[in-house]
Design a protein around this motif. Sequence first.
Motif, short mmCIF file in Angstrom:
data_model
loop_
_atom_site.label_atom_id
_atom_site.label_comp_id
_atom_site.label_asym_id
_atom_site.label_seq_id
_atom_site.Cartn_x
_atom_site.Cartn_y
_atom_site.Cartn_z
N ALA A 307 1.08 -0.82 0.38
CA ALA A 307 0.04 -0.31 -0.15
C ALA A 307 1.14 1.46 0.66
O ALA A 307 0.56 1.73 -0.48
N ARG A 308 1.75 1.05 0.84
CA ARG A 308 2.76 1.94 0.48
C ARG A 308 3.26 2.87 -0.60
O ARG A 308 3.71 3.57 -1.32
N LEU A 309 3.75 1.52 -1.20
CA LEU A 309 4.77 1.89 -2.44
C LEU A 309 3.79 2.02 -3.67
O LEU A 309 3.57 2.71 -4.62
N ALA A 310 2.40 1.29 -3.27
CA ALA A 310 1.34 2.21 -4.61
C ALA A 310 1.29 3.59 -4.48
O ALA A 310 1.10 4.52 -5.41
N ALA A 311 0.91 4.01 -3.37
CA ALA A 311 0.85 5.67 -2.75
C ALA A 311 2.17 6.36 -3.17
O ALA A 311 1.85 7.64 -3.78
N GLU A 312 2.65 5.49 -2.66
CA GLU A 312 4.44 6.46 -3.55
C GLU A 312 4.19 7.02 -4.26
O GLU A 312 4.52 8.21 -5.50
N LEU A 313 4.36 5.85 -5.67
CA LEU A 313 4.25 5.10 -6.75
C LEU A 313 3.68 6.54 -7.27
O LEU A 313 3.33 7.04 -8.50
N ALA A 314 1.95 6.67 -7.30
CA ALA A 314 1.13 7.58 -7.66
C ALA A 314 1.51 8.84 -7.14
O ALA A 314 1.15 9.89 -8.39
#
Length: 399
Positions: A307-314
């Motif tokens: 979830a953190r990775l998806a948020a940072e990539l967005a």
Amino acid sequence: MAELVRRGTTPVVAQALRSTAAATISYVVALQLSSEPVPLTAPLTALLVVQVTLYATLTTGIRRVNSVVAGVLIAIAFSALVGLTWWSLALIILASLAAGHLVRVDEFVPEVAISAMLVLGVTQVSDTAWDRVVETLIGAVVGLLFNFLLAPPVYVRTAGESIEDLARRLRTLLLHISDELTEHIPVARAAARLHEARRLDQDISQVDASLRQAEDSLRLNPRVREGLLHRIVLRTGLDTLEICTVVLRVLARTLTDLAKHRTDEPLFPPDVAAGLQALFGHLSQAVQSFAALVTTQVSANAEEAEARLAAELAKAKADRDDVAELLLFRVQQHPRQWQLHGALLAEVDRILDELDMDHRSRRLMEELDRHAQERRERFPRWAKARDRLRKSWSRLRRG
């Protein structure tokens, strides 16, 4: 105390304890079964056979036994024909090295010649030769049984720490580059960041060695379920970070080239620099979250890292689009070194693509399919039998 416990779980300490125990046991057994008063060949063989992982022990043990037996047989043949002279010694070394390559003992080719010379140099060649074979077999068997009965530890955590350390260094370099974007950067400082990226790229070999040890520890280990999946997750994760490291090195080179042309001014205007700082900040967090996702062993932690990775990539992708618009506007006004601006965006796109979750899922599936295909090609009969059993089970469940 905590530091002592941590060191006790390291590969070096574990290897020393396991090798010492196996060598001692093999010596005690050889005293009972060998006619030699001091059967040191058995503990020597056990010491060399017992490796950190069960997989390495099996493969090493077989090759070492082959190398010693080949050397002993060559010594028996030479002792019966010519005995020991300077020219026969040269011949036996040459023949032993050639035989080592023929029997494919890999790194133990010198062991063939060593065994032949040791046996040839004694008076009672035949008795000593067979005693040496017996002692070698004792040491190899004890080493193998030692790792079968006491399964070696799994070194996934060690490999995970190496991958996390690589990700932390990537993150630190990204943040250092980000902090310098709003000011004038001398060429020497930009070149220093480039050298730092190159060192980081070269250090990947150490992480790869740690990962290969972890991969071996997962093979044939009774403690591990789904060992293949663990190996693929770690390997593909390191491959991704390696690509990001290479791209970051190219990015540092782009900024160095830009610094050569902007000797009396900042690399970017204030609005572009602020956008790049936000972009690099989110990229650094994404790299850290990706490493946590790859190395975590708990599903709940994996979901949190994902979830953190998806948020940072967005956030990083949104920043990238903003920066692209700002750069396009600035280039239209002042088209100096426009090609370096385009290269910078292309390098950022490559890092974002490598860290993308969909890209990683496709890569994992491709690797699993490739391993399954290789297994089918290597063991076709086993694959056919397994397919028949699955079909039979499916029919029974439907019936």
